[in-house]
Design a protein around this motif. Structure first.
Motif, PDB file in Angstrom:
ATOM      1  N   TRP A   1       0.927  -1.241  -0.038  1.00 26.39           N
ATOM      2  CA  TRP A   1      -0.087  -0.060  -0.069  1.00 26.39           C
ATOM      3  C   TRP A   1       0.852   1.288   0.123  1.00 26.39           C
ATOM      4  O   TRP A   1       0.761   2.060  -0.878  1.00 26.39           O
ATOM      5  CB  TRP A   1      -1.025   0.058   1.106  1.00 26.39           C
ATOM      6  CG  TRP A   1      -1.749   1.230   1.224  1.00 26.39           C
ATOM      7  CD1 TRP A   1      -1.355   2.432   1.933  1.00 26.39           C
ATOM      8  CD2 TRP A   1      -2.960   1.554   0.680  1.00 26.39           C
ATOM      9  NE1 TRP A   1      -2.395   3.291   1.716  1.00 26.39           N
ATOM     10  CE2 TRP A   1      -3.551   2.905   0.914  1.00 26.39           C
ATOM     11  CE3 TRP A   1      -4.141   0.750  -0.063  1.00 26.39           C
ATOM     12  CZ2 TRP A   1      -4.648   3.306   0.620  1.00 26.39           C
ATOM     13  CZ3 TRP A   1      -5.014   1.240  -0.382  1.00 26.39           C
ATOM     14  CH2 TRP A   1      -5.466   2.529  -0.265  1.00 26.39           C
ATOM     15  N   GLU A   2       1.655   1.307   0.811  1.00 27.82           N
ATOM     16  CA  GLU A   2       2.605   2.505   1.062  1.00 27.82           C
ATOM     17  C   GLU A   2       3.587   2.834   0.006  1.00 27.82           C
ATOM     18  O   GLU A   2       3.865   3.773  -0.563  1.00 27.82           O
ATOM     19  CB  GLU A   2       3.419   2.200   2.585  1.00 27.82           C
ATOM     20  CG  GLU A   2       2.591   2.560   3.596  1.00 27.82           C
ATOM     21  CD  GLU A   2       1.960   1.100   4.161  1.00 27.82           C
ATOM     22  OE1 GLU A   2       2.231   0.087   3.432  1.00 27.82           O
ATOM     23  OE2 GLU A   2       1.087   1.119   4.657  1.00 27.82           O
ATOM     24  N   SER A   3       4.023   1.709  -0.527  1.00 25.81           N
ATOM     25  CA  SER A   3       5.111   1.689  -1.895  1.00 25.81           C
ATOM     26  C   SER A   3       3.947   2.412  -3.104  1.00 25.81           C
ATOM     27  O   SER A   3       4.694   3.015  -3.758  1.00 25.81           O
ATOM     28  CB  SER A   3       5.896   0.604  -2.014  1.00 25.81           C
ATOM     29  OG  SER A   3       4.986  -0.547  -2.614  1.00 25.81           O
ATOM     30  N   ARG A   4       3.000   1.539  -3.256  1.00 24.73           N
ATOM     31  CA  ARG A   4       2.356   2.014  -4.353  1.00 24.73           C
ATOM     32  C   ARG A   4       1.819   3.313  -4.178  1.00 24.73           C
ATOM     33  O   ARG A   4       1.637   4.143  -5.463  1.00 24.73           O
ATOM     34  CB  ARG A   4       1.062   1.093  -4.656  1.00 24.73           C
ATOM     35  CG  ARG A   4       1.603  -0.369  -4.726  1.00 24.73           C
ATOM     36  CD  ARG A   4       2.031  -0.628  -6.277  1.00 24.73           C
ATOM     37  NE  ARG A   4       0.921  -0.673  -7.299  1.00 24.73           N
ATOM     38  CZ  ARG A   4       0.955  -0.885  -8.425  1.00 24.73           C
ATOM     39  NH1 ARG A   4       1.955  -1.417  -9.115  1.00 24.73           N
ATOM     40  NH2 ARG A   4       0.005  -0.854  -9.120  1.00 24.73           N
ATOM     41  N   VAL A   5       1.505   3.967  -3.139  1.00 26.76           N
ATOM     42  CA  VAL A   5       0.936   5.202  -2.921  1.00 26.76           C
ATOM     43  C   VAL A   5       2.219   6.256  -3.295  1.00 26.76           C
ATOM     44  O   VAL A   5       2.052   7.063  -3.991  1.00 26.76           O
ATOM     45  CB  VAL A   5       0.381   5.350  -1.642  1.00 26.76           C
ATOM     46  CG1 VAL A   5       0.386   7.038  -1.315  1.00 26.76           C
ATOM     47  CG2 VAL A   5      -0.778   4.750  -1.337  1.00 26.76           C
ATOM     48  N   LYS A   6       3.379   6.009  -2.981  1.00 31.13           N
ATOM     49  CA  LYS A   6       4.372   6.695  -3.024  1.00 31.13           C
ATOM     50  C   LYS A   6       4.885   6.686  -4.790  1.00 31.13           C
ATOM     51  O   LYS A   6       5.118   7.704  -5.414  1.00 31.13           O
ATOM     52  CB  LYS A   6       5.534   6.463  -2.494  1.00 31.13           C
ATOM     53  CG  LYS A   6       5.437   6.731  -1.031  1.00 31.13           C
ATOM     54  CD  LYS A   6       6.717   6.297  -0.121  1.00 31.13           C
ATOM     55  CE  LYS A   6       6.298   6.610   1.367  1.00 31.13           C
ATOM     56  NZ  LYS A   6       7.523   5.925   2.406  1.00 31.13           N
ATOM     57  N   SER A   7       4.727   5.486  -5.250  1.00 27.64           N
ATOM     58  CA  SER A   7       5.358   5.331  -6.633  1.00 27.64           C
ATOM     59  C   SER A   7       4.299   5.542  -7.750  1.00 27.64           C
ATOM     60  O   SER A   7       4.728   5.704  -8.688  1.00 27.64           O
ATOM     61  CB  SER A   7       6.062   3.776  -6.580  1.00 27.64           C
ATOM     62  OG  SER A   7       5.146   2.863  -6.569  1.00 27.64           O
TER      63      SER A   7
ATOM     64  N   PRO B   1       1.288   9.489  -7.953  1.00 29.62           N
ATOM     65  CA  PRO B   1       1.475  10.730  -8.511  1.00 29.62           C
ATOM     66  C   PRO B   1       1.660  10.852  -9.982  1.00 29.62           C
ATOM     67  O   PRO B   1       1.528  11.693 -10.486  1.00 29.62           O
ATOM     68  CB  PRO B   1       3.190  10.823  -7.841  1.00 29.62           C
ATOM     69  CG  PRO B   1       3.214  10.222  -6.702  1.00 29.62           C
ATOM     70  CD  PRO B   1       2.443   9.003  -7.003  1.00 29.62           C
ATOM     71  N   ASP B   2       1.774   9.673 -10.523  1.00 30.60           N
ATOM     72  CA  ASP B   2       2.057   9.823 -12.113  1.00 30.60           C
ATOM     73  C   ASP B   2       0.883   8.997 -12.920  1.00 30.60           C
ATOM     74  O   ASP B   2       0.865   9.051 -14.178  1.00 30.60           O
ATOM     75  CB  ASP B   2       3.360   8.677 -12.309  1.00 30.60           C
ATOM     76  CG  ASP B   2       4.504   9.124 -11.953  1.00 30.60           C
ATOM     77  OD1 ASP B   2       4.752  10.554 -11.797  1.00 30.60           O
ATOM     78  OD2 ASP B   2       5.442   8.426 -11.434  1.00 30.60           O
ATOM     79  N   ILE B   3      -0.400   8.711 -12.434  1.00 27.42           N
ATOM     80  CA  ILE B   3      -1.282   8.154 -12.709  1.00 27.42           C
ATOM     81  C   ILE B   3      -1.872   9.295 -13.813  1.00 27.42           C
ATOM     82  O   ILE B   3      -2.045   8.786 -15.084  1.00 27.42           O
ATOM     83  CB  ILE B   3      -2.390   8.073 -11.902  1.00 27.42           C
ATOM     84  CG1 ILE B   3      -2.081   6.508 -11.076  1.00 27.42           C
ATOM     85  CG2 ILE B   3      -3.715   7.308 -12.589  1.00 27.42           C
ATOM     86  CD1 ILE B   3      -2.875   6.299 -10.021  1.00 27.42           C
ATOM     87  N   ALA B   4      -2.255  10.377 -13.528  1.00 30.66           N
ATOM     88  CA  ALA B   4      -3.080  11.409 -14.475  1.00 30.66           C
ATOM     89  C   ALA B   4      -1.935  11.474 -15.691  1.00 30.66           C
ATOM     90  O   ALA B   4      -2.424  11.471 -16.673  1.00 30.66           O
ATOM     91  CB  ALA B   4      -3.530  12.564 -13.756  1.00 30.66           C
ATOM     92  N   PRO B   5      -0.794  12.042 -15.355  1.00 29.33           N
ATOM     93  CA  PRO B   5       0.353  12.287 -16.797  1.00 29.33           C
ATOM     94  C   PRO B   5       0.502  11.254 -17.720  1.00 29.33           C
ATOM     95  O   PRO B   5       0.483  11.336 -18.558  1.00 29.33           O
ATOM     96  CB  PRO B   5       1.407  12.833 -16.134  1.00 29.33           C
ATOM     97  CG  PRO B   5       1.505  12.853 -14.703  1.00 29.33           C
ATOM     98  CD  PRO B   5      -0.119  12.383 -14.338  1.00 29.33           C
TER      99      PRO B   5
ATOM    100  N   ALA C   1      -9.154   9.548  -7.286  1.00 23.87           N
ATOM    101  CA  ALA C   1      -8.969  11.069  -7.196  1.00 23.87           C
ATOM    102  C   ALA C   1      -8.026  11.510  -8.315  1.00 23.87           C
ATOM    103  O   ALA C   1      -7.915  12.663  -8.521  1.00 23.87           O
ATOM    104  CB  ALA C   1      -8.552  11.686  -5.585  1.00 23.87           C
ATOM    105  N   GLN C   2      -7.183  10.571  -8.738  1.00 28.26           N
ATOM    106  CA  GLN C   2      -6.040  10.653  -9.520  1.00 28.26           C
ATOM    107  C   GLN C   2      -6.578  11.040 -11.178  1.00 28.26           C
ATOM    108  O   GLN C   2      -5.797  11.225 -11.959  1.00 28.26           O
ATOM    109  CB  GLN C   2      -4.845   9.824  -9.253  1.00 28.26           C
ATOM    110  CG  GLN C   2      -4.031  10.008  -8.194  1.00 28.26           C
ATOM    111  CD  GLN C   2      -3.765  11.411  -7.656  1.00 28.26           C
ATOM    112  OE1 GLN C   2      -3.261  12.242  -8.448  1.00 28.26           O
ATOM    113  NE2 GLN C   2      -4.232  11.653  -6.280  1.00 28.26           N
TER     114      GLN C   2
END
Length: 132
Positions: free
Chosen positions: A9-15, A18-22, A65-66
């Motif tokens: 969970w924690e690693s996927r939230v960080k990695s 942030p890059d989903i939308a772009p 949300a992303q």
């Protein structure tokens, strides 16, 4: 499986988040080859008098949300319209009661074993009701 993936969970939230939308939605459009294959599958099923159930799988609200709202809305509208046009059934589990339940997710876009079991039971219940 869930135990083997502790910390995911924690690693996927960080990695990933942030890059989903772009990465995935910068040039997103409903259609193209995936849509054509989807329609062809629905056409074959109708010709063969097979009942199709299309399941919109849940993602956690952090992941949702992303996704740009307009992209998701256009995909959802197209999918629901297309499914209905071919007499298939659309089952939408990407809704707040699923999205907000952290206990059901291995990471923001994958259910854990508890969530998978609960989803399978829900889908099987819908299919059973529709076929009887």
């Amino acid at each position: 499986y869930d135990t083997q993936n502790r910390g995911r969970w924690e690693s996927r939230v960080k990695s990933i988040l942030p890059d989903i939308a772009p990465q995935r939605f910068a040039r997103y459009e409903v259609g193209g080859l995936p849509a054509a294959h989807f329609v062809a599958m629905l056409q074959r099923a109708r010709v063969n008098q097979q009942q199709v159930f299309v399941v919109n799988l849940p993602v956690h609200s952090l992941y949702q949300a992303q996704i740009p709202r307009e992209n998701y809305a256009s995909w959802l509208a197209w999918t629901q319209k297309t499914v209905a046009a071919y007499g298939a059934t659309f089952l939408d589990y990407n809704v707040p009661q699923w999205q907000g339940n952290r206990e059901l997710f291995l990471d923001p876009d994958h259910l854990n074993s508890q969530g998978s079991l609960r989803l399978s039971e829900a889908v099987c219940g819908e299919v059973r009701r529709a076929l009887h």
